[in-house]
Design a protein around this motif. Structure first.
Motif, PDB file in Angstrom:
ATOM      1  N   PRO A  69      -6.789  21.283   9.041  1.00  0.00           N
ATOM      2  CA  PRO A  69      -7.507  20.106   8.711  1.00  0.00           C
ATOM      3  C   PRO A  69      -7.449  19.647   7.355  1.00  0.00           C
ATOM      4  O   PRO A  69      -8.197  18.484   6.996  1.00  0.00           O
ATOM      5  N   ARG A  70      -6.667  20.225   6.558  1.00  0.00           N
ATOM      6  CA  ARG A  70      -6.650  19.866   5.080  1.00  0.00           C
ATOM      7  C   ARG A  70      -5.100  19.259   4.703  1.00  0.00           C
ATOM      8  O   ARG A  70      -4.192  19.810   5.280  1.00  0.00           O
ATOM      9  N   ILE A  71      -5.155  18.118   3.793  1.00  0.00           N
ATOM     10  CA  ILE A  71      -3.878  17.902   3.308  1.00  0.00           C
ATOM     11  C   ILE A  71      -3.330  18.740   2.341  1.00  0.00           C
ATOM     12  O   ILE A  71      -3.837  18.988   1.416  1.00  0.00           O
ATOM     13  N   LEU A  72      -2.033  19.188   2.615  1.00  0.00           N
ATOM     14  CA  LEU A  72      -1.414  20.225   1.747  1.00  0.00           C
ATOM     15  C   LEU A  72      -0.403  19.487   0.863  1.00  0.00           C
ATOM     16  O   LEU A  72       0.097  18.295   1.309  1.00  0.00           O
ATOM     17  N   ARG A  73      -0.297  19.931  -0.262  1.00  0.00           N
ATOM     18  CA  ARG A  73       0.772  19.488  -1.151  1.00  0.00           C
ATOM     19  C   ARG A  73       2.065  19.741  -0.499  1.00  0.00           C
ATOM     20  O   ARG A  73       2.349  20.563   0.512  1.00  0.00           O
ATOM     21  N   GLY A  74       3.081  18.995  -1.124  1.00  0.00           N
ATOM     22  CA  GLY A  74       4.276  19.067  -0.844  1.00  0.00           C
ATOM     23  C   GLY A  74       5.013  20.539  -0.542  1.00  0.00           C
ATOM     24  O   GLY A  74       5.526  20.783   0.410  1.00  0.00           O
ATOM     25  N   GLU A  75       4.989  21.236  -1.691  1.00  0.00           N
ATOM     26  CA  GLU A  75       5.514  22.628  -1.557  1.00  0.00           C
ATOM     27  C   GLU A  75       4.683  23.608  -0.949  1.00  0.00           C
ATOM     28  O   GLU A  75       5.185  24.317  -0.101  1.00  0.00           O
ATOM     29  N   THR A  76       3.322  23.285  -0.781  1.00  0.00           N
ATOM     30  CA  THR A  76       2.556  23.890   0.161  1.00  0.00           C
ATOM     31  C   THR A  76       2.831  23.784   1.828  1.00  0.00           C
ATOM     32  O   THR A  76       3.379  24.848   2.411  1.00  0.00           O
ATOM     33  N   LYS A 120      10.417  19.294 -10.521  1.00  0.00           N
ATOM     34  CA  LYS A 120      11.244  20.083 -10.640  1.00  0.00           C
ATOM     35  C   LYS A 120      10.765  21.519 -10.341  1.00  0.00           C
ATOM     36  O   LYS A 120      11.207  22.418  -9.725  1.00  0.00           O
ATOM     37  N   ASP A 121       9.466  21.799 -11.089  1.00  0.00           N
ATOM     38  CA  ASP A 121       8.927  22.943 -10.990  1.00  0.00           C
ATOM     39  C   ASP A 121       8.373  23.403  -9.578  1.00  0.00           C
ATOM     40  O   ASP A 121       8.504  24.481  -8.986  1.00  0.00           O
ATOM     41  N   ARG A 122       8.018  22.383  -9.058  1.00  0.00           N
ATOM     42  CA  ARG A 122       7.542  22.576  -7.640  1.00  0.00           C
ATOM     43  C   ARG A 122       8.633  22.793  -6.708  1.00  0.00           C
ATOM     44  O   ARG A 122       8.412  23.441  -5.648  1.00  0.00           O
ATOM     45  N   PHE A 123       9.781  21.575  -6.571  1.00  0.00           N
ATOM     46  CA  PHE A 123      10.861  22.087  -5.807  1.00  0.00           C
ATOM     47  C   PHE A 123      11.569  23.321  -6.124  1.00  0.00           C
ATOM     48  O   PHE A 123      12.058  23.856  -5.263  1.00  0.00           O
ATOM     49  N   ASP A 124      11.544  23.777  -7.388  1.00  0.00           N
ATOM     50  CA  ASP A 124      12.002  25.164  -7.596  1.00  0.00           C
ATOM     51  C   ASP A 124      11.253  26.344  -6.805  1.00  0.00           C
ATOM     52  O   ASP A 124      12.130  27.181  -6.313  1.00  0.00           O
ATOM     53  N   LEU A 125       9.975  26.144  -6.613  1.00  0.00           N
ATOM     54  CA  LEU A 125       9.017  27.031  -5.872  1.00  0.00           C
ATOM     55  C   LEU A 125       9.441  26.966  -4.384  1.00  0.00           C
ATOM     56  O   LEU A 125       9.537  27.949  -3.734  1.00  0.00           O
ATOM     57  N   VAL A 126       9.824  25.592  -3.698  1.00  0.00           N
ATOM     58  CA  VAL A 126      10.372  25.524  -2.516  1.00  0.00           C
ATOM     59  C   VAL A 126      11.665  26.328  -2.189  1.00  0.00           C
ATOM     60  O   VAL A 126      11.649  26.928  -1.318  1.00  0.00           O
ATOM     61  N   LEU A 127      12.615  26.095  -3.093  1.00  0.00           N
ATOM     62  CA  LEU A 127      13.866  26.810  -3.064  1.00  0.00           C
ATOM     63  C   LEU A 127      13.524  28.259  -2.817  1.00  0.00           C
ATOM     64  O   LEU A 127      14.375  28.996  -2.205  1.00  0.00           O
ATOM     65  N   GLY A 160       7.141  15.711   3.508  1.00  0.00           N
ATOM     66  CA  GLY A 160       7.183  14.800   2.756  1.00  0.00           C
ATOM     67  C   GLY A 160       6.980  14.896   1.322  1.00  0.00           C
ATOM     68  O   GLY A 160       6.661  16.035   1.004  1.00  0.00           O
ATOM     69  N   PRO A 161       6.900  14.065   0.374  1.00  0.00           N
ATOM     70  CA  PRO A 161       6.569  14.350  -1.017  1.00  0.00           C
ATOM     71  C   PRO A 161       4.945  14.127  -1.591  1.00  0.00           C
ATOM     72  O   PRO A 161       4.291  14.332  -0.470  1.00  0.00           O
ATOM     73  N   GLU A 162       4.846  14.192  -2.742  1.00  0.00           N
ATOM     74  CA  GLU A 162       3.544  14.391  -3.189  1.00  0.00           C
ATOM     75  C   GLU A 162       2.606  13.217  -2.625  1.00  0.00           C
ATOM     76  O   GLU A 162       1.485  13.696  -2.170  1.00  0.00           O
ATOM     77  N   GLY A 163       3.106  12.112  -2.427  1.00  0.00           N
ATOM     78  CA  GLY A 163       2.437  10.998  -2.174  1.00  0.00           C
ATOM     79  C   GLY A 163       2.611  10.818  -0.431  1.00  0.00           C
ATOM     80  O   GLY A 163       1.946   9.855  -0.050  1.00  0.00           O
ATOM     81  N   ALA A 190       4.513  26.779   3.940  1.00  0.00           N
ATOM     82  CA  ALA A 190       3.441  27.306   4.805  1.00  0.00           C
ATOM     83  C   ALA A 190       3.960  26.937   6.431  1.00  0.00           C
ATOM     84  O   ALA A 190       4.157  27.945   7.165  1.00  0.00           O
ATOM     85  N   ALA A 191       4.650  25.857   6.493  1.00  0.00           N
ATOM     86  CA  ALA A 191       5.284  25.409   7.835  1.00  0.00           C
ATOM     87  C   ALA A 191       6.414  26.369   8.053  1.00  0.00           C
ATOM     88  O   ALA A 191       6.869  26.693   9.357  1.00  0.00           O
ATOM     89  N   SER A 192       7.538  26.546   7.184  1.00  0.00           N
ATOM     90  CA  SER A 192       8.489  27.367   7.296  1.00  0.00           C
ATOM     91  C   SER A 192       8.175  28.978   7.620  1.00  0.00           C
ATOM     92  O   SER A 192       8.932  29.500   8.512  1.00  0.00           O
ATOM     93  N   ALA A 193       6.902  29.456   7.200  1.00  0.00           N
ATOM     94  CA  ALA A 193       6.468  30.881   7.270  1.00  0.00           C
ATOM     95  C   ALA A 193       6.092  30.697   8.820  1.00  0.00           C
ATOM     96  O   ALA A 193       6.280  31.571   9.797  1.00  0.00           O
ATOM     97  N   LEU A 194       5.121  29.632   9.383  1.00  0.00           N
ATOM     98  CA  LEU A 194       5.000  29.428  10.842  1.00  0.00           C
ATOM     99  C   LEU A 194       6.080  29.560  11.809  1.00  0.00           C
ATOM    100  O   LEU A 194       5.745  30.102  12.661  1.00  0.00           O
ATOM    101  N   TRP A 195       7.026  28.746  11.376  1.00  0.00           N
ATOM    102  CA  TRP A 195       8.347  28.853  12.102  1.00  0.00           C
ATOM    103  C   TRP A 195       8.820  30.168  12.484  1.00  0.00           C
ATOM    104  O   TRP A 195       9.158  30.426  13.562  1.00  0.00           O
ATOM    105  N   MET A 196       8.967  30.614  11.217  1.00  0.00           N
ATOM    106  CA  MET A 196       9.691  32.044  11.505  1.00  0.00           C
ATOM    107  C   MET A 196       8.897  33.088  12.299  1.00  0.00           C
ATOM    108  O   MET A 196       9.300  33.890  13.242  1.00  0.00           O
ATOM    109  N   ALA A 197       7.424  32.996  12.236  1.00  0.00           N
ATOM    110  CA  ALA A 197       6.546  33.656  12.917  1.00  0.00           C
ATOM    111  C   ALA A 197       6.548  33.414  14.394  1.00  0.00           C
ATOM    112  O   ALA A 197       6.621  34.201  15.308  1.00  0.00           O
ATOM    113  N   ALA A 198       6.650  32.174  14.938  1.00  0.00           N
ATOM    114  CA  ALA A 198       6.729  31.666  16.069  1.00  0.00           C
ATOM    115  C   ALA A 198       7.986  31.477  16.700  1.00  0.00           C
ATOM    116  O   ALA A 198       7.811  31.888  18.112  1.00  0.00           O
ATOM    117  N   ALA A 199       8.917  31.120  16.333  1.00  0.00           N
ATOM    118  CA  ALA A 199      10.219  31.007  16.894  1.00  0.00           C
ATOM    119  C   ALA A 199      11.411  31.779  16.108  1.00  0.00           C
ATOM    120  O   ALA A 199      12.477  31.646  16.679  1.00  0.00           O
TER     121      ALA A 199
END
Length: 249
Positions: free
Chosen positions: A224-231, A97-104, A198-201, A235-244
């Motif tokens: 090069p690093r494996i990111l947690r689901g929320e990260t 819950k707390d991690r998905f809250d951060l995503v939202l 994807g999720p945590e695993g 991060a990828a949403s921010a990169l998409w906004m910057a690129a496209a």
């Protein structure tokens, strides 16, 4: 000569309310919104509040009365039309819950149009309180001055998501095993677009194979690093906004 005060005041509180709003219309707030204005922000008669209705945009409203149970305002002036955000959907696997809250919260701040929760085999959570989630994104939108709320869809299983996917919408798949660099991929296939995280695993092998086999899907790497689901989602949403997206403007 004294400076002319800013209109509306920069310190004016912001709230999303049911619409549509129109000039001269009264708005009566009860419950939590009224409590927030009266007890937290301590508004009084004549104070300005910024109202958004997710339909007509942003309005300045003047408080006409502030009591223990309700706050009454009169809509005074239309300030901005409802914003147009890029056609970008975040398909994020459900997290704790707390991690998905951060995503939202952060997806709202970044300008995501639709948030699609996804159920995968390795998801720890399997339910989402939509009412609570919508209240959370409304609060985030108020904080970052959005005039359009992101739509939160009902959670859907991954296989159903892929089966019903619109082939005209690019589906970028954040794969920890590697893929295209994000900026060339995002710029090559712009809106309408979506990002699948994807999720945590992570995704299991059969899920990964099903996603990669989908004609709309493109695997991307987030470094090069494996990111947690929320990260990864943020991060990828921010990169998409910057690129496209609308950060280019």
């Amino acid at each position: 000569m004294p400076a002319t005060p800013a209109w509306p005041p920069r310190s004016a509180p912001r709230l999303f309310v049911p619409g549509p709003l129109m000039a001269g219309a009264p708005v009566t707030l009860h419950g939590n919104p009224a409590n927030y204005l009266a007890r937290v922000m301590r508004v009084g008669e004549g104070d300005i509040v910024i109202l958004c209705d997710d339909e007509t945009g942003e309005w300045a409203a003047r408080v006409t009365s502030s009591g223990k149970r309700d706050v009454v305002l009169e809509v005074a002036e239309h300030l901005r039309e409802r914003e147009e955000v890029p056609d970008f959907t975040l398909c994020a696997a459900l997290l704790k819950k707390d991690r998905f809250d951060l995503v939202l919260e952060k997806a709202t701040e970044l300008g995501v149009r639709v948030i699609q929760p996804v159920l995968t085999r390795r998801c720890v959570a399997d339910k989402l309180n939509l009412e609570r989630a919508r209240a959370l994104v409304a609060e985030a939108a108020e904080q970052c001055a959005r005039t359009a709320l992101p739509r939160i869809a009902e959670p859907v299983k991954l296989d159903a998501l892929l089966k019903g996917w619109d082939p005209s919408r690019a589906l970028f798949f954040a794969d920890e095993l590697g893929g295209e660099p994000v900026f060339p991929a995002f710029r090559a296939r712009q809106a309408p677009a979506a990002l699948l995280v994807g999720p945590e695993g992570g995704f299991d092998d059969s899920e990964r194979a099903a996603i990669r086999a989908h004609p709309a899907a493109s695997a991307i790497t987030l470094g090069p690093r494996i990111l947690r689901g929320e990260t990864a989602a943020i991060a990828a949403s921010a990169l998409w906004m910057a690129a496209a997206g609308d950060w280019q403007e």
